[in-house]
Motif scaffolding. Structure first.
Motif: not given
Length: 282
Positions: A29, A31, A109, A252, A255-256, A258, A261
């Motif tokens: 994945y 993320g 997530p 990315r 909206s990700r 991380s 990100g």
């Protein structure tokens, strides 16, 4: 006895791998991959999913999500980390991996507020530095917030998908990042498509209705939305937003969930909100 001990030591050196103390991890994945790399765990990753960013550890092999267990097992992983959605889609794959002795870790997530706890869980699972990751998270958020204080707080709409013109849910990662970066989300009362969804209904009519007070229209680009500023101009109703700044931002980045990100997305939003021209703005 000394001779016998020497033989045992020699056999141990021959048959024990040199990196026996290092985990071999495959992340399926993006993320998770981003966060593992940001936490200094790049050296334990031996493969990523085919959906990972091409510029993240480009030397590592990419594993198609529908590949068989044999391809994954050939990379000799100790841990395969994924998310529950992917595990539900391919239950047989993960069953085979577990039966083969691979530890499968399935983590959703995280939400904006749950991100510190997610980082702790990821770090504990992979023997990484949890407190260092949380310190970095707080530092990034503090820096974005501090720089956002000089923003004029523009009124913003995020196009999550052009299909039926969906936007981000009010409590989604994207909405919280827009707020942190100094923007005012005009779709703050949008209703999620389902409980917990990051996507919410909105529609063209409501965008046009708010056109006079809208400053910036952001198109989220990526797997969920292939629209661009160029394709936006071809829409029949685009003329209603002729006085609105339209720009793109990678999915990315915005909206990700991380660390990478957050850092890149916050930087890009701050630049857009400050009035700087983007390569993808009109």
């Amino acid at each position: 006895m000394a001779r016998f001990a020497g033989i045992i030591l020699l056999l141990t050196m021959i048959f024990s791998p040199a990196d026996a103390g290092t985990l071999r991890v495959i992340s399926l994945y993006p993320g998770h991959s981003d966060n593992i790399a940001a936490m200094g765990g790049g050296e334990i990753l031996v493969a990523l999913s085919e959906n990972d960013d091409v510029d993240l550890l480009p030397e590592l092999p990419r594993v198609p999500l529908r590949s068989g267990a044999e391809r994954i097992l050939a990379l000799r992983p100790d841990v395969v980390i994924t998310r529950p959605f992917a595990e539900r889609a391919s239950p047989n794959l993960y069953d085979v991996l577990r039966r083969s002795g691979v530890k499968v870790v399935s983590i959703d997530p995280p939400s904006w507020d749950d991100f510190p706890e997610y980082l702790r869980k990821l770090a504990e699972t992979l023997n990484l530095d949890a407190e260092g990751a949380i310190f970095r998270l707080n530092s990034i958020r503090d820096e974005i917030s501090r720089k956002a204080e000089t923003s004029n707080r523009p009124r913003v709409f995020l196009e999550a998908t052009s299909r039926e013109l969906h936007t981000c849910s009010p409590d989604s990662w994207a909405a919280r990042l827009i707020e942190l970066s100094g923007g005012v989300n005009i779709a703050g009362d949008a209703v999620p498509l389902r409980n917990g969804s990051a996507i919410a209904s909105w529609g063209v009519e409501r965008v046009i209705k708010n056109a006079e007070s809208l400053d910036i229209y952001i198109i989220q680009t990526g797997a969920m939305n292939t629209s661009t500023t160029e394709s936006f101009r071809a829409r029949e109703w685009a003329g209603a937003l002729r006085n609105v700044k339209v720009c793109e931002i990678p999915e990315r980045y915005i909206s990700r969930p991380s660390l990478l990100g957050l850092e890149r997305g916050g930087r890009e939003l701050l630049r857009i909100f400050s009035g700087e021209e983007s390569e993808n703005a009109r």
